[in-house]
Design an enzyme around this catalytic site. Structure first.
Site, PDB file in Angstrom:
ATOM      1  N   ASP A   9      -8.808   0.297   2.604  1.00 40.33           N
ATOM      2  CA  ASP A   9      -7.758  -0.076   3.552  1.00 40.33           C
ATOM      3  C   ASP A   9      -8.230   0.293   4.959  1.00 40.33           C
ATOM      4  O   ASP A   9      -7.942   1.375   5.461  1.00 40.33           O
ATOM      5  CB  ASP A   9      -6.460   0.651   3.194  1.00 40.33           C
ATOM      6  CG  ASP A   9      -5.316   0.289   4.107  1.00 40.33           C
ATOM      7  OD1 ASP A   9      -5.295  -0.844   4.607  1.00 40.33           O
ATOM      8  OD2 ASP A   9      -4.435   1.142   4.322  1.00 40.33           O
ATOM      9  N   GLN A  60      -2.555   2.086  15.310  1.00 42.73           N
ATOM     10  CA  GLN A  60      -1.513   2.557  14.400  1.00 42.73           C
ATOM     11  C   GLN A  60      -0.648   3.639  15.049  1.00 42.73           C
ATOM     12  O   GLN A  60       0.582   3.642  14.905  1.00 42.73           O
ATOM     13  CB  GLN A  60      -2.165   3.098  13.133  1.00 42.73           C
ATOM     14  CG  GLN A  60      -1.187   3.595  12.072  1.00 42.73           C
ATOM     15  CD  GLN A  60      -1.909   4.172  10.856  1.00 42.73           C
ATOM     16  OE1 GLN A  60      -3.131   4.128  10.769  1.00 42.73           O
ATOM     17  NE2 GLN A  60      -1.146   4.713   9.931  1.00 42.73           N
ATOM     18  N   GLU A 112      -8.889  12.340   8.250  1.00 39.81           N
ATOM     19  CA  GLU A 112      -8.828  13.679   7.664  1.00 39.81           C
ATOM     20  C   GLU A 112     -10.158  14.413   7.788  1.00 39.81           C
ATOM     21  O   GLU A 112     -10.192  15.613   8.106  1.00 39.81           O
ATOM     22  CB  GLU A 112      -8.457  13.590   6.191  1.00 39.81           C
ATOM     23  CG  GLU A 112      -7.103  12.999   5.889  1.00 39.81           C
ATOM     24  CD  GLU A 112      -6.988  12.686   4.422  1.00 39.81           C
ATOM     25  OE1 GLU A 112      -6.615  13.597   3.647  1.00 39.81           O
ATOM     26  OE2 GLU A 112      -7.314  11.549   4.026  1.00 39.81           O
ATOM     27  N   ARG A 161      -6.835   3.544  13.889  1.00 37.45           N
ATOM     28  CA  ARG A 161      -5.916   4.681  14.031  1.00 37.45           C
ATOM     29  C   ARG A 161      -5.230   4.747  15.382  1.00 37.45           C
ATOM     30  O   ARG A 161      -4.077   5.187  15.471  1.00 37.45           O
ATOM     31  CB  ARG A 161      -6.681   5.987  13.773  1.00 37.45           C
ATOM     32  CG  ARG A 161      -7.238   6.128  12.386  1.00 37.45           C
ATOM     33  CD  ARG A 161      -6.161   6.065  11.321  1.00 37.45           C
ATOM     34  NE  ARG A 161      -6.720   6.347   9.992  1.00 37.45           N
ATOM     35  CZ  ARG A 161      -6.044   6.266   8.865  1.00 37.45           C
ATOM     36  NH1 ARG A 161      -4.789   5.877   8.887  1.00 37.45           N
ATOM     37  NH2 ARG A 161      -6.610   6.540   7.715  1.00 37.45           N
ATOM     38  N   LYS A 187      -3.344  -1.970  10.467  1.00 40.78           N
ATOM     39  CA  LYS A 187      -3.789  -2.080   9.076  1.00 40.78           C
ATOM     40  C   LYS A 187      -4.065  -3.523   8.649  1.00 40.78           C
ATOM     41  O   LYS A 187      -4.807  -3.747   7.687  1.00 40.78           O
ATOM     42  CB  LYS A 187      -2.703  -1.530   8.142  1.00 40.78           C
ATOM     43  CG  LYS A 187      -2.397  -0.058   8.318  1.00 40.78           C
ATOM     44  CD  LYS A 187      -3.373   0.785   7.537  1.00 40.78           C
ATOM     45  CE  LYS A 187      -2.891   2.209   7.413  1.00 40.78           C
ATOM     46  NZ  LYS A 187      -3.763   3.016   6.542  1.00 40.78           N
ATOM     47  N   THR A 224      -8.497  -5.746   4.500  1.00 42.31           N
ATOM     48  CA  THR A 224      -8.462  -4.849   3.349  1.00 42.31           C
ATOM     49  C   THR A 224      -9.506  -5.374   2.372  1.00 42.31           C
ATOM     50  O   THR A 224      -9.442  -6.532   1.955  1.00 42.31           O
ATOM     51  CB  THR A 224      -7.081  -4.846   2.670  1.00 42.31           C
ATOM     52  OG1 THR A 224      -6.090  -4.441   3.620  1.00 42.31           O
ATOM     53  CG2 THR A 224      -7.058  -3.907   1.469  1.00 42.31           C
ATOM     54  N   GLU A 255      -9.312   3.903  -1.722  1.00 46.83           N
ATOM     55  CA  GLU A 255      -8.118   3.736  -2.544  1.00 46.83           C
ATOM     56  C   GLU A 255      -8.444   3.051  -3.871  1.00 46.83           C
ATOM     57  O   GLU A 255      -9.522   2.488  -4.064  1.00 46.83           O
ATOM     58  CB  GLU A 255      -7.067   2.911  -1.795  1.00 46.83           C
ATOM     59  CG  GLU A 255      -6.711   3.480  -0.429  1.00 46.83           C
ATOM     60  CD  GLU A 255      -5.454   2.871   0.160  1.00 46.83           C
ATOM     61  OE1 GLU A 255      -4.643   2.291  -0.605  1.00 46.83           O
ATOM     62  OE2 GLU A 255      -5.281   2.983   1.384  1.00 46.83           O
ATOM     63  N   HIS A 283      -3.527  14.020   0.856  1.00 49.11           N
ATOM     64  CA  HIS A 283      -3.657  13.147   2.023  1.00 49.11           C
ATOM     65  C   HIS A 283      -2.417  13.231   2.908  1.00 49.11           C
ATOM     66  O   HIS A 283      -2.528  13.404   4.126  1.00 49.11           O
ATOM     67  CB  HIS A 283      -3.875  11.703   1.567  1.00 49.11           C
ATOM     68  CG  HIS A 283      -3.855  10.714   2.696  1.00 49.11           C
ATOM     69  ND1 HIS A 283      -4.809  10.660   3.677  1.00 49.11           N
ATOM     70  CD2 HIS A 283      -2.958   9.721   2.988  1.00 49.11           C
ATOM     71  CE1 HIS A 283      -4.526   9.695   4.529  1.00 49.11           C
ATOM     72  NE2 HIS A 283      -3.416   9.106   4.136  1.00 49.11           N
ATOM     73  N   GLU A 286      -9.933   3.908   4.327  1.00 50.68           N
ATOM     74  CA  GLU A 286      -9.164   4.683   3.359  1.00 50.68           C
ATOM     75  C   GLU A 286      -9.667   4.300   1.970  1.00 50.68           C
ATOM     76  O   GLU A 286      -9.614   3.129   1.576  1.00 50.68           O
ATOM     77  CB  GLU A 286      -7.664   4.412   3.492  1.00 50.68           C
ATOM     78  CG  GLU A 286      -7.098   4.953   4.789  1.00 50.68           C
ATOM     79  CD  GLU A 286      -5.586   4.845   4.879  1.00 50.68           C
ATOM     80  OE1 GLU A 286      -4.990   5.538   5.727  1.00 50.68           O
ATOM     81  OE2 GLU A 286      -4.986   4.066   4.100  1.00 50.68           O
ATOM     82  N   ASP A 337       0.845  -1.194   0.000  1.00 53.43           N
ATOM     83  CA  ASP A 337       0.000   0.000   0.000  1.00 53.43           C
ATOM     84  C   ASP A 337       0.882   1.246   0.000  1.00 53.43           C
ATOM     85  O   ASP A 337       1.760   1.400   0.858  1.00 53.43           O
ATOM     86  CB  ASP A 337      -0.905   0.001   1.228  1.00 53.43           C
ATOM     87  CG  ASP A 337      -2.021   1.017   1.108  1.00 53.43           C
ATOM     88  OD1 ASP A 337      -2.328   1.450  -0.019  1.00 53.43           O
ATOM     89  OD2 ASP A 337      -2.605   1.377   2.147  1.00 53.43           O
TER      90      ASP A 337
END
Length: 409
Positions: free
Chosen positions: A226, A233, A351, A230, A246, A250, A194, A126, A192, A119
């Site tokens: 994904d 992480q 975000e 958080r 992560k 997925t 993607e 971003h 996420e 990834d």
């Protein structure tokens, strides 16, 4: 302008799954025998049963897309040409119609065997947003970011097909004020949005792939979610980057859009300064104009634009292999979160909520991160095409093993 004749398949002409698309998938019907399918409108063509030419039969009469993907560009082009012919030639309708099945009456499988998963972190907007959230007093981009496509190596075994539930994961959590970490379910479950690129043709160890060979190795494109914990992480990622935050899931689309179908939506990449090193230079147009959409519980909350992505997929593939790392059929690499400059174009809730400090709204409720029971759907269009969606619902965390009784699961 395309010279392809209209399809004879009722309802397909003018849809996002017309003959200019023809995405591949793998499906089952009444039995458990997987088949290669091609979507046309709201129907799935059983490609292997539709009497393909002898040269194509081994690739289309198969339980996965793996043989077709490994066969290479000449075979991909031949299969696409044959499919276009039989779906536009009215004289083929009587023979082909019995092998068309409503898409809502089949079960879709993960269409290829995922070999490796990488990834990237390739959106300027971003990466800049994340940098400002976590390092508000510093330069948002680290010094290497404009020189190479940054990436992490993910876990191929937890790539799942669309509509697979995602269980809220446990992990080590430690807030800034905590004296020590704790073990608990993530409280900051994120997505996420993607774009994933599916490798078909492998390479030998030691052979880099130049940017000019991108279309010789990449079979097609999938939407990809994904999922990210958080808080897990944040505690684990220094110094070696994402790991358990992560690797739990997925999600990818059940439909792989052939790279050839996206030729009309190729666009130039944004200006890259400084100029990349020679192995990363591309012939333009090297980007793709895909318009993504993130839907939570039936409400659209953001529209990420892939056309603004800083690093292109040919550059990602060249960087992935520049040290001689080999490709395998089924390698999957992803764009990283797709985000644009506006708030309504951000491709993650990290975000969109600005680190949990600015709630967003879905279904009349204020949110920062995902709650149990939430359903997230990623959609995208590429000109006239509609890419296969990615759908996933959040399931509650299981009881920790340490508190389960004998016989419980």
């Amino acid at each position: 302008m395309s010279t392809v004749q209209p399809t004879w398949v009722e309802g397909a002409a003018g849809s996002g799954f017309d003959v200019d698309h023809l995405p591949y998938g793998v499906f089952t019907r009444d039995d458990d025998h997987p088949r290669v399918g091609v979507r046309i409108g709201d129907l799935v063509l059983d490609a292997g049963a539709a009497e393909p030419p002898v040269a194509l039969a081994p690739y289309l009469d198969a339980p996965t897309l793996d043989p077709l993907m490994a066969a290479g560009r000449a075979t991909w082009d031949a299969a696409r040409a044959w499919l276009t012919e039989v779906l536009t030639d009215a004289s083929a309708a009587e023979r082909v119609t019995p092998h068309l099945h409503p898409v809502d009456e089949v079960s879709l499988r993960l269409p290829f065997t995922v070999a490796d998963y990488v990834d990237f972190y390739a959106s300027l907007d971003h990466a800049s947003n994340v940098g400002r959230i976590f390092r508000p007093e510093a330069e948002p981009l680290l010094p290497n970011w404009r020189h190479l496509p940054v990436a992490y190596h993910g876990r191929a075994g937890t790539v799942v097909v669309s509509s697979t539930d995602v269980v809220r994961p446990y992990g080590q959590l430690k807030g800034p004020a905590d004296v020590a970490p704790s073990y608990a379910p993530t409280a900051r479950l994120d997505i996420e949005a993607e774009v994933g690129f599916v490798v078909g043709v492998p390479t030998r160890l030691g052979d880099p792939v130049p940017t000019s060979a991108f279309a010789d190795h990449v079979f097609g494109v999938v939407l990809l979610n994904d999922w990210s914990a958080r808080d897990v992480q944040a505690w684990e990622y220094v110094p070696l980057g994402p790991f358990l935050g992560k690797s739990f899931a997925t999600s990818v689309s059940a439909w792989v859009t052939p790279l050839a179908a996206l030729a009309p939506v190729r666009v130039p990449l944004p200006a890259q300064e400084p100029e990349p090193l020679p192995y990363l230079r591309v012939d333009e147009p090297a980007g793709y104009d895909l318009a993504l959409e993130v839907v939570v519980n039936g409400e659209t909350v953001t529209h990420p634009p892939y056309r603004t992505h800083y690093w292109g997929p040919a550059q990602m593939l060249a960087h992935l292999t520049v040290n001689g790392a080999s490709l395998r059929t089924g390698d999957l690499y992803a764009s990283g979160t797709v985000s644009g400059p506006a708030r309504e174009e951000r491709g993650s809730f990290l975000e969109l909520s600005w680190g949990g400090r600015e709630p967003w709204t879905a279904g009349g409720e204020q949110r920062t991160f995902l709650e149990d029971g939430d359903e997230v759907v990623l959609r995208a269009t590429a000109g006239t095409l509609t890419l296969g969606e990615v759908r996933g619902r959040v399931s509650p965390p299981p009881r920790p093993r340490s508190v389960q009784k004998a016989g419980e699961s």
